[in-house]
Enzyme design. Sequence first.
Site, PDB file in Angstrom:
ATOM      1  N   GLU A  70       0.842  -1.211   0.000  1.00  0.00           N
ATOM      2  CA  GLU A  70       0.000   0.000   0.000  1.00  0.00           C
ATOM      3  C   GLU A  70       0.874   1.257   0.000  1.00  0.00           C
ATOM      4  O   GLU A  70       0.562   2.250  -0.673  1.00  0.00           O
ATOM      5  CB  GLU A  70      -0.917  -0.023   1.235  1.00  0.00           C
ATOM      6  CG  GLU A  70      -1.793   1.197   1.449  1.00  0.00           C
ATOM      7  CD  GLU A  70      -2.944   1.325   0.469  1.00  0.00           C
ATOM      8  OE1 GLU A  70      -2.687   1.673  -0.687  1.00  0.00           O
ATOM      9  OE2 GLU A  70      -4.104   1.095   0.873  1.00  0.00           O
TER      10      GLU A  70
ATOM     11  N   THR B  73      -4.046   8.825  -4.579  1.00  0.00           N
ATOM     12  CA  THR B  73      -4.102   8.975  -3.122  1.00  0.00           C
ATOM     13  C   THR B  73      -2.997   9.895  -2.629  1.00  0.00           C
ATOM     14  O   THR B  73      -3.215  10.757  -1.776  1.00  0.00           O
ATOM     15  CB  THR B  73      -3.993   7.597  -2.441  1.00  0.00           C
ATOM     16  OG1 THR B  73      -5.108   6.818  -2.855  1.00  0.00           O
ATOM     17  CG2 THR B  73      -3.998   7.702  -0.928  1.00  0.00           C
TER      18      THR B  73
HETATM   19  N1  HSE Z   1      -7.107   6.906   4.488  1.00  0.00           N
HETATM   20  C1  HSE Z   1      -6.590   6.982   3.154  1.00  0.00           C
HETATM   21  C2  HSE Z   1      -6.766   8.381   2.640  1.00  0.00           C
HETATM   22  C3  HSE Z   1      -7.344   6.010   2.289  1.00  0.00           C
HETATM   23  O1  HSE Z   1      -7.880   8.887   2.748  1.00  0.00           O
HETATM   24  O2  HSE Z   1      -5.801   8.981   2.155  1.00  0.00           O
HETATM   25  C4  HSE Z   1      -6.884   5.981   0.860  1.00  0.00           C
HETATM   26  O3  HSE Z   1      -5.791   5.147   0.699  1.00  0.00           O
END
Ligand code: HSE
Length: 308
Positions: free
Chosen positions: A129, A182
């Site tokens: 990730e 992201t």
């Molecule tokens: N918590 C993460 C974000 C989830 O909102 O950036 C996406 O990978």
Amino acid sequence: MKNEIRIFSPATVANVACGFDVLGFCLDNKGDEMVVRITKEKGIKITHIEGFELPYEAKENVAGVSALAMYEHAKPDGGFEIEIYKHIKPGSGIGSSAASAVGSVFAMNELLGRPYNKTQLTYFAMKGEALASKSEHADNLAPAIFGGFTLVKSTLPLDILQIPTPLDLYATIIHPQIEIKTSEAREILPKKVLLKDAITQWANVGSLVHALHTSDYKLIHRSLQDIIVEPYRKQLIPHFDDVKFAAMEAGALGCAISGSGPSIFTLNKGMEVTKNVKEAIEFIYSKTNIDFEVHNSKINTQGIKIIN
Ligand code: HSE
């Protein structure tokens, strides 16, 4: 022992409005498939990718990086080959990278006779990730592995809590066909928040967790608020406010950005309301020139699974 396995690795919704980087839940009918087999040759090889263009080099591929993290720890005699059948579009906000990261380590663990528990699998998957999002968070990984709702209490040490799913809870997801990375959606967030906003946000996280435990749908509705992240990220998502307004008018318990977007999710009580919410959201986007997909989903309490 088997030497080949096919798995379904589900899509997930991270953050769940108030729980940035800590809360998540698992979707039912959207996910990737992967085939993983044991090889005599050492190492991790990605031999086939379908659906989207992704790197074959294991060190550059999310599934490959998490697989390498486990492989280096397990030190098995042979190696593994991975085939990826990608159905979750990268950059869609429903845990595409998490599904890849989780898929390889879950399958390898099964083939090795399950030496690792679910929290350890999440740890290896975090390495994959991190390649995609430049941050080691586990809020998509944990629901993909454990199923249902999860709360990542801490990543160091990794501490994951499973939260019960009320029986009559459904999700609606709209995925506008644009891509948001992201890493970029994280860069636009403020580094500091006001204490008064933090108080509101952690009160909502606490009450949402309580509401899920007690199947208190009215409290779920009152808790699904994000005053810290949404104001920044919603600017990246066309017609976010219109979708949210329409969904709430149609009876949704709450509506917020799914992960880092562009997908938007709602939680709803019952199938009837869920159908109405889907129609209301479709109506908003059908008036735009942006392609989109909307689907309803049960909350998937099983998570990642073996398929034939
Ligand atoms: N918590 C993460 C974000 C989830 O909102 O950036 C996406 O990978």
